[in-house]
Design an enzyme around this catalytic site. Sequence first.
Site, PDB file in Angstrom:
ATOM      1  N   ASP A  30       0.873  -1.161   0.000  1.00  0.00           N
ATOM      2  CA  ASP A  30       0.000   0.000   0.000  1.00  0.00           C
ATOM      3  C   ASP A  30       0.918   1.220   0.000  1.00  0.00           C
ATOM      4  OD1 ASP A  30      -2.384   1.639   0.418  1.00  0.00           O
ATOM      5  OD2 ASP A  30      -1.676   1.827   2.491  1.00  0.00           O
ATOM      6  N   ASP A  32       0.124   5.050   1.012  1.00  0.00           N
ATOM      7  CA  ASP A  32       0.028   5.952   2.159  1.00  0.00           C
ATOM      8  C   ASP A  32       0.016   5.164   3.468  1.00  0.00           C
ATOM      9  OD1 ASP A  32      -0.852   8.806   0.891  1.00  0.00           O
ATOM     10  OD2 ASP A  32      -1.759   7.163  -0.217  1.00  0.00           O
ATOM     11  N   ASP A 188      -1.778  -0.954   5.886  1.00  0.00           N
ATOM     12  CA  ASP A 188      -2.073  -0.463   7.240  1.00  0.00           C
ATOM     13  C   ASP A 188      -3.551  -0.157   7.442  1.00  0.00           C
ATOM     14  OD1 ASP A 188      -1.857   1.812   5.476  1.00  0.00           O
ATOM     15  OD2 ASP A 188      -1.764   3.096   7.251  1.00  0.00           O
TER      16      ASP A 188
END
Length: 239
Positions: A30, A32, A188
């Site tokens: 991922d 960001d 996250d």
Amino acid sequence: MTDQTLPGANAETIDGKRTATRPIKGVLFDLDGTLVDTAPDLVLALNLALKDFGLPSQHLEDIRYAASHGSLALVNAAQPHLNDEEKAAIQQALLEHYHNVNGQEAKLFDGMSALLEHLSGQQIPFGVVTNKAARFARPLLHRLALANKMPAIISGDSTTQSKPHPAPMRLAASQIGVSCQGILYLGDAKRDLEAARNSDMLGGIAHWGYIGNNDQAHLWPHDFGFDTPVSVLELLRQG
């Protein structure tokens, strides 16, 4: 790959099977909150937008947890009591400002450079699957001198479906030339780990990212939990 628990990397038993025994032949990130700490730029853009509307600015540490969930999540975190129309207007202003500040303060998380160097040195292909629009994701990765090292940069508008749908994950797998079963996906947010599970990739929670106190990350579907990028590196070195 062994079943032993590494410092900061907790192998999980899923459905009674130790899925961590699958060899990792590719890694996807991922963007960001996993690969890059983009919160400083996003909150700067948010505060510029809030200023446009005469609203108070926000402290980075107070709302960085929302940075993985997109521009509207940041607006909601800053001004939860505004109506939808007002939030949409601030969101649009945020995106306009973000176009100008994208990459200004963003940087790789501590330990990430060493992980990427290991992947390159071992010829393990890696890439990005993000819900961030390509007009923001690609310039950021170019600014960080990463775009040319990645055979796959899949953005939120690369396919008709975004995470947690498996379509962008499968496209990335195809572009790095590794079957989904041989890929570790790091994220996250809950949708990241759901996307990994939906596409039959190994899922690793990036605990260093933008995970809020109420997220209950331990309930997300996952095979690993990593405290730092170095923990991922240690796992890969086990072979």
